[in-house]
Design an enzyme around this catalytic site. Structure first.
Site, PDB file in Angstrom:
ATOM      1  N   LEU A   1      10.883 -19.783  -5.582  1.00 27.78           N
ATOM      2  CA  LEU A   1       9.716 -18.950  -4.825  1.00 27.78           C
ATOM      3  C   LEU A   1       8.545 -19.124  -5.287  1.00 27.78           C
ATOM      4  O   LEU A   1       8.083 -19.292  -6.610  1.00 27.78           O
ATOM      5  CB  LEU A   1      10.015 -17.347  -4.849  1.00 27.78           C
ATOM      6  CG  LEU A   1       9.020 -16.584  -3.974  1.00 27.78           C
ATOM      7  CD1 LEU A   1       9.379 -16.791  -2.508  1.00 27.78           C
ATOM      8  CD2 LEU A   1       9.197 -15.067  -4.530  1.00 27.78           C
TER       9      LEU A   1
ATOM     10  N   ASP B   1       0.776  -1.012   0.065  1.00 26.79           N
ATOM     11  CA  ASP B   1      -0.009   0.022   0.102  1.00 26.79           C
ATOM     12  C   ASP B   1       0.908   1.390   0.053  1.00 26.79           C
ATOM     13  O   ASP B   1       2.091   1.307   0.489  1.00 26.79           O
ATOM     14  CB  ASP B   1      -0.730  -0.089   1.248  1.00 26.79           C
ATOM     15  CG  ASP B   1      -2.154   0.800   1.072  1.00 26.79           C
ATOM     16  OD1 ASP B   1      -2.462   1.348   0.094  1.00 26.79           O
ATOM     17  OD2 ASP B   1      -2.935   0.949   1.990  1.00 26.79           O
TER      18      ASP B   1
ATOM     19  N   HIS C   1       2.637   3.716  -8.876  1.00 26.21           N
ATOM     20  CA  HIS C   1       2.285   2.017  -9.152  1.00 26.21           C
ATOM     21  C   HIS C   1       3.444   1.573 -10.092  1.00 26.21           C
ATOM     22  O   HIS C   1       3.993   0.489  -9.774  1.00 26.21           O
ATOM     23  CB  HIS C   1       0.958   2.127 -10.070  1.00 26.21           C
ATOM     24  CG  HIS C   1      -0.134   2.554  -9.410  1.00 26.21           C
ATOM     25  ND1 HIS C   1      -0.457   2.134  -7.945  1.00 26.21           N
ATOM     26  CD2 HIS C   1      -1.267   3.213  -9.386  1.00 26.21           C
ATOM     27  CE1 HIS C   1      -1.618   2.734  -7.520  1.00 26.21           C
ATOM     28  NE2 HIS C   1      -2.011   3.475  -8.485  1.00 26.21           N
TER      29      HIS C   1
HETATM   30  C1  IPE Z   1      -5.567  -2.597  -0.600  1.00 26.60           C
HETATM   31  O1  IPE Z   1      -5.163  -1.227  -0.655  1.00 26.60           O
HETATM   32  C2  IPE Z   1      -5.811  -3.242  -2.134  1.00 26.60           C
HETATM   33  C3  IPE Z   1      -4.037  -3.515  -2.524  1.00 26.60           C
HETATM   34  C4  IPE Z   1      -3.254  -2.977  -1.848  1.00 26.60           C
HETATM   35  C5  IPE Z   1      -4.149  -3.889  -3.967  1.00 26.60           C
HETATM   36  P1  IPE Z   1      -6.290   0.016  -0.996  1.00 26.60           P
HETATM   37  O2  IPE Z   1      -5.625   1.059  -0.775  1.00 26.60           O
HETATM   38  O3  IPE Z   1      -7.038  -0.084  -2.081  1.00 26.60           O
HETATM   39  O4  IPE Z   1      -7.184  -0.449   0.375  1.00 26.60           O
HETATM   40  P2  IPE Z   1      -8.057   0.720   0.974  1.00 26.60           P
HETATM   41  O5  IPE Z   1      -9.147   1.414   0.254  1.00 26.60           O
HETATM   42  O6  IPE Z   1      -7.140   1.782   1.661  1.00 26.60           O
HETATM   43  O7  IPE Z   1      -8.717  -0.058   2.115  1.00 26.60           O
HETATM   44  C1  IPE Z   2      -1.271   0.293  -3.416  1.00 28.89           C
HETATM   45  O1  IPE Z   2      -1.150   1.835  -3.360  1.00 28.89           O
HETATM   46  C2  IPE Z   2      -1.564  -0.316  -4.678  1.00 28.89           C
HETATM   47  C3  IPE Z   2      -3.075  -0.376  -5.041  1.00 28.89           C
HETATM   48  C4  IPE Z   2      -4.120  -0.652  -4.427  1.00 28.89           C
HETATM   49  C5  IPE Z   2      -3.497  -0.808  -6.758  1.00 28.89           C
HETATM   50  P1  IPE Z   2      -2.432   2.660  -3.393  1.00 28.89           P
HETATM   51  O2  IPE Z   2      -2.980   3.185  -4.796  1.00 28.89           O
HETATM   52  O3  IPE Z   2      -3.560   2.180  -2.458  1.00 28.89           O
HETATM   53  O4  IPE Z   2      -1.899   4.253  -2.689  1.00 28.89           O
HETATM   54  P2  IPE Z   2      -2.314   5.084  -1.516  1.00 28.89           P
HETATM   55  O5  IPE Z   2      -2.777   4.405  -0.605  1.00 28.89           O
HETATM   56  O6  IPE Z   2      -3.453   5.681  -2.510  1.00 28.89           O
HETATM   57  O7  IPE Z   2      -1.258   5.934  -1.137  1.00 28.89           O
HETATM   58 MG    MG Z   3      -4.070   2.670  -0.539  1.00 24.58          MG
END
Ligand code: IPE
Ligand code: IPE
Ligand code: MG
Length: 235
Positions: free
Chosen positions: A123, A12, A29
């Protein structure tokens, strides 16, 4: 050090990391995907046998069209890169989640990635794409109901093991350690069944900046835990 056999990661913070650098979320990303390549190698070198990462949730379709489009583009290129990494590093890749919602070409590449790496012995790398635990459990219940209606399974045969065997993670041991980066402390619909006895580790580092030393810090913290499975600890 006791190395967890299976580590699950909610990677995240890609968006926030990019924003802090004055860059678009798509940059976060892309850097996040690059980092994943490195962490796969580090995990194997550390002695981890199974790594399961959350790349796109069933809820992530709710993001802006621009972001979803850029993520789909990234998954296309990531799948190709991953094919090469799997070959070079002997990694066995498995997709969990429901790829049916993706465009056909991406579905085909994902199948090819699994097919081409199926015989590898390094892995075990699980990527969660269009994954949501509730969706996974719902699909499993549906599959069990179908078998039952067809007379292949009676109600008494629906054991915990039977449910596990119908999940996307069938045959994969449950995670020992779950890591979530970037300061959030929730599961966001990840591996709800499989994490029943997993140790949780939350850290503030955003995913693109998460390095081998952060993984080692998580494992050190895991080593300080007093793992239990419901039984009283004998002293
Ligand atoms: C969870 O992260 C999903 C992934 C890492 C793919 P999100 O950033 O989407 O989750 P929420 O919305 O903060 O719960
Ligand atoms: C995690 O990073 C990747 C995905 C959920 C695709 P985020 O896109 O959720 O990044 P934040 O949480 O908004 O910083
Ligand atoms: Mg996120």
């Amino acid at each position: 050090m006791n190395i967890p056999q299976h580590v699950a990661i909610i990677l995240d913070g890609n968006g926030r990391w990019a924003k802090s650098k004055g860059m678009p979320r798509s940059y976060g990303h892309a850097q996040g995907a690059k980092n994943l390549e490195k962490i796969c190698r580090d995990a194997w070198n550390i002695g981890i046998k199974y790594l399961t990462v959350y790349l796109f949730s069933t809820e992530n379709w709710k993001r802006s069209k621009d972001e979803v489009d850029s993520l789909m583009k990234l998954f296309r290129s990531y799948t190709k890169t991953c094919m090469k990494t799997a070959r070079d590093n002997n990694m066995k890749v498995r997709v969990i989640g429901d790829p049916a919602a993706f465009d056909t070409d991406l579905q085909e590449s994902l199948k090819e990635l699994e097919r081409s790496s199926a015989g590898n012995t390094g892995l075990n790398f699980q990527i969660a794409l269009n994954y949501g635990s509730r969706d996974e459990i719902t699909r499993a219940v549906r599959a069990i109901a179908r078998e039952s209606v067809a007379g292949l399974l009676n109600a008494d045969e629906i054991t915990e093991e039977c449910v596990s065997d119908h999940l996307d993670t069938a045959g994969i041991p449950d995670p020992d350690l779950l890591i979530r980066t970037s300061g959030e402390e929730r599961l966001s619909n990840y591996l709800l069944w499989q994490l029943a006895y997993t140790e949780f580790y939350f850290c503030d580092v955003p995913w693109p900046a998460f390095k081998k030393k952060d993984l080692l810090a998580a494992i050190e913290d895991y080593n300080d835990r007093d793992r239990r499975y419901g039984g009283r600890k004998e002293s």
